[in-house]
Scaffold this active site. Sequence first.
Site, PDB file in Angstrom:
ATOM      1  CE  LYS A  33      32.780  -2.188 -36.396  1.00 27.76           C
ATOM      2  NZ  LYS A  33      33.025  -1.525 -35.145  1.00 27.76           N
ATOM      3  CG  ASN A  34      36.620  -2.807 -36.701  1.00 28.17           C
ATOM      4  OD1 ASN A  34      35.682  -1.822 -36.499  1.00 28.17           O
ATOM      5  ND2 ASN A  34      36.813  -3.448 -35.570  1.00 28.17           N
ATOM      6  CB  CYS A  40      31.785   0.535 -28.344  1.00 26.24           C
ATOM      7  SG  CYS A  40      30.558  -0.167 -29.285  1.00 26.24           S
ATOM      8  NE  ARG A  95      37.974   2.390 -27.951  1.00 22.45           N
ATOM      9  CZ  ARG A  95      37.130   1.882 -28.872  1.00 22.45           C
ATOM     10  NH1 ARG A  95      35.997   2.136 -28.705  1.00 22.45           N
ATOM     11  NH2 ARG A  95      37.544   1.418 -30.123  1.00 22.45           N
ATOM     12  CG  ASP A 120      36.596  -6.249 -31.397  1.00 21.87           C
ATOM     13  OD1 ASP A 120      36.385  -5.584 -30.260  1.00 21.87           O
ATOM     14  OD2 ASP A 120      36.645  -5.864 -32.431  1.00 21.87           O
ATOM     15  NE  ARG A 168      28.949   2.111 -33.016  1.00 20.80           N
ATOM     16  CZ  ARG A 168      29.828   2.978 -32.351  1.00 20.80           C
ATOM     17  NH1 ARG A 168      29.128   3.626 -31.107  1.00 20.80           N
ATOM     18  NH2 ARG A 168      30.885   3.602 -32.920  1.00 20.80           N
TER      19      ARG A 168
HETATM   20  C1  EPZ Z   1      40.048  -1.322 -32.758  1.00 21.85           C
HETATM   21  O1  EPZ Z   1      39.794   0.038 -31.645  1.00 21.85           O
HETATM   22  C2  EPZ Z   1      38.617  -1.921 -33.044  1.00 21.85           C
HETATM   23  N1  EPZ Z   1      37.989  -0.812 -33.646  1.00 21.85           N
HETATM   24  C3  EPZ Z   1      38.015  -2.266 -31.958  1.00 21.85           C
HETATM   25  O2  EPZ Z   1      36.638  -2.675 -32.410  1.00 21.85           O
HETATM   26  C4  EPZ Z   1      38.796  -3.461 -31.381  1.00 21.85           C
HETATM   27  O3  EPZ Z   1      38.150  -3.553 -29.962  1.00 21.85           O
HETATM   28  C5  EPZ Z   1      40.173  -2.872 -30.877  1.00 21.85           C
HETATM   29  O4  EPZ Z   1      40.942  -2.402 -32.426  1.00 21.85           O
HETATM   30  C6  EPZ Z   1      41.331  -3.893 -30.472  1.00 21.85           C
HETATM   31  O5  EPZ Z   1      41.351  -5.007 -31.315  1.00 21.85           O
HETATM   32  C7  EPZ Z   1      38.149  -0.254 -35.082  1.00 21.85           C
HETATM   33  O6  EPZ Z   1      38.811  -0.952 -35.757  1.00 21.85           O
HETATM   34  C8  EPZ Z   1      37.415   0.899 -35.525  1.00 21.85           C
HETATM   35  P1  EPZ Z   1      43.473  -0.254 -30.260  1.00 21.85           P
HETATM   36  P2  EPZ Z   1      40.924   0.751 -31.532  1.00 21.85           P
HETATM   37  O7  EPZ Z   1      44.063   1.074 -30.436  1.00 21.85           O
HETATM   38  O8  EPZ Z   1      41.768   0.911 -32.816  1.00 21.85           O
HETATM   39  C9  EPZ Z   1      45.420   1.157 -26.175  1.00 21.85           C
HETATM   40  C10 EPZ Z   1      34.291  -3.518 -32.335  1.00 21.85           C
HETATM   41  O9  EPZ Z   1      33.886  -4.019 -31.657  1.00 21.85           O
HETATM   42  N2  EPZ Z   1      45.848   2.469 -26.729  1.00 21.85           N
HETATM   43  O10 EPZ Z   1      43.912  -1.491 -30.795  1.00 21.85           O
HETATM   44  O11 EPZ Z   1      40.299   1.871 -30.625  1.00 21.85           O
HETATM   45  C11 EPZ Z   1      43.778   1.074 -25.772  1.00 21.85           C
HETATM   46  O12 EPZ Z   1      43.434   1.820 -24.628  1.00 21.85           O
HETATM   47  C12 EPZ Z   1      35.383  -2.631 -31.867  1.00 21.85           C
HETATM   48  O13 EPZ Z   1      34.429  -3.491 -33.474  1.00 21.85           O
HETATM   49  C13 EPZ Z   1      46.589   3.313 -26.034  1.00 21.85           C
HETATM   50  O14 EPZ Z   1      47.127   3.103 -25.012  1.00 21.85           O
HETATM   51  O15 EPZ Z   1      41.996  -0.049 -30.291  1.00 21.85           O
HETATM   52  C14 EPZ Z   1      43.760  -0.344 -25.756  1.00 21.85           C
HETATM   53  O16 EPZ Z   1      44.184  -0.930 -24.409  1.00 21.85           O
HETATM   54  C15 EPZ Z   1      35.210  -2.130 -30.613  1.00 21.85           C
HETATM   55  N3  EPZ Z   1      46.992   4.473 -26.668  1.00 21.85           N
HETATM   56  C16 EPZ Z   1      44.895  -1.029 -26.529  1.00 21.85           C
HETATM   57  O17 EPZ Z   1      45.712   0.218 -26.755  1.00 21.85           O
HETATM   58  C17 EPZ Z   1      46.492   4.706 -28.004  1.00 21.85           C
HETATM   59  O18 EPZ Z   1      47.028   5.676 -28.721  1.00 21.85           O
HETATM   60  C18 EPZ Z   1      44.300  -1.322 -27.932  1.00 21.85           C
HETATM   61  O19 EPZ Z   1      43.547  -0.441 -28.624  1.00 21.85           O
HETATM   62  C19 EPZ Z   1      45.676   3.935 -28.645  1.00 21.85           C
HETATM   63  C20 EPZ Z   1      45.556   2.707 -27.879  1.00 21.85           C
END
Ligand code: EPZ
Length: 430
Positions: free
Chosen positions: A22-23, A117, A122, A305, A397
């Site tokens: 999915k991702n 989610c 975020r 995840d 989803r």
């Molecule tokens: C992706 O979310 C996935 N979603 C999530 O999948 C997954 O949990 C996550 O990566 C971590 O592996 C998709 O790919 C659509 P991140 P994403 O940016 O990209 C911080 C599922 O169940 N951060 O890697 O939103 C953030 O707060 C889901 O399929 C900042 O601080 O995650 C977090 O602590 C839900 N500033 C960490 O980084 C930013 O600008 C990692 O977030 C961006 C992120």
Amino acid sequence: MEQYAIKGGIPLVGEVEIGGAKNAALAILAASIMTDETVLVENVPDVRDTNVLLQAMQSIGAIVERVDRHTVKINGAHINSLTIEDDYIKKIRASYYLLGALLGKYKKAEVSLPGGCNIGSRPIDQHIKGFKMLGAEVKIEYGLIATEAPKLVGSHIYMDVVTVGATINVMMAAAMAEGLTIIENAAKEPHVVDLANFLNSMGANIKGAGTDVIRIKGVEKLHKTEYAIIPDQIEAGTFMMAAAVTKGDITVKNVIPKHLESISAKLQEIGCEIEESDDAVRVVSSKRLTHTQVKTLPYPGFPTDMQPQIAVALALSEGTSIVTESIFENRFKYVDELTRMGADIKVEGNTAIITGVTKYTGASVTAPDLRAGAALVIAGLGAEGYTTVDDIKYIERGYEDFPAKLQGLGAHIEKVETEKDFRKFQLEVV
Ligand code: EPZ
């Protein structure tokens, strides 16, 4: 209200085919509009998030043709709007990938601020920082993120945190910037690599994806391609946990075992037998599992995840386990629900202290988010008696045909809508 009705206590046995990730699909589908030529994408999971994204792409003029359930043709030659603003798209986090894709191609984009989610705060500061460093102006107003650049110019970008989303978004925009972009402290997740491979197959010049330094030499144009998305690491991991929890024997097929290593290693550590072949992993759980410690980390660490699903297994394991969530602060919302099924879990800050119990008992529970919802389904399958899981819209989803795939492994699970359906299910599975 739609819910899953489950009668637990049956070891799940057999083989299950894992779908496309999915991702990875969300990033790749968004990137498909970066060329005016027609792109064919295979192994697209038929889940709510990918379908909502495709609808949003159609709403701005992309032509989307479903060749079959898992294959789409996309043509982005006639994009007629660079503003994506609708209530539906806000619900999926990955809507913001259209920012990177449109900014790269048209140097302008406006997208509703993403939701997704509810797993914690975020922020998107790293996305914004990346776009700005490529020369774009970024504004947040009227609920939209608006970004625009006279031209994009390559830059040296150091991500303050490891973020999948910002790595992907910046990679897309930089693929069509002038000159070289270097992303340091990049995310290394398999779907980051899959997007880079996809963009390269369209003529981009991206090196180093899968390491923490990605180098992108911008190109002026991208061209058509045919591409198959990688298998879903988390769907596979979820079925692996289902084997552990139900004392089953499940072979997840059509997977890349390397992507599952952190999950396989933990399962082995707590007492499951793991057999790997080229594109399958078999998990056998034949005795009471034992406690361990798990800390979620960016890839290749243990995925956030998969945190709720492994907690469900550990709550049935002998001894005290510790699970530390280091990516999202609000990912323990399933704990109260699991407690209603008999689990003994105490949450302190970002740590769950889990004292293993010998059994779960069925209860009515509610899915708080996608992965936690899947974890509660697994708990229900391992529980004595009947469980209902509400708010399955979250699960849908990201899991295609979840009940049908579980039924194929012998599970008693059905999607029901009314009390009458539920009673019918109870009579059928006695
Ligand atoms: C992706 O979310 C996935 N979603 C999530 O999948 C997954 O949990 C996550 O990566 C971590 O592996 C998709 O790919 C659509 P991140 P994403 O940016 O990209 C911080 C599922 O169940 N951060 O890697 O939103 C953030 O707060 C889901 O399929 C900042 O601080 O995650 C977090 O602590 C839900 N500033 C960490 O980084 C930013 O600008 C990692 O977030 C961006 C992120």
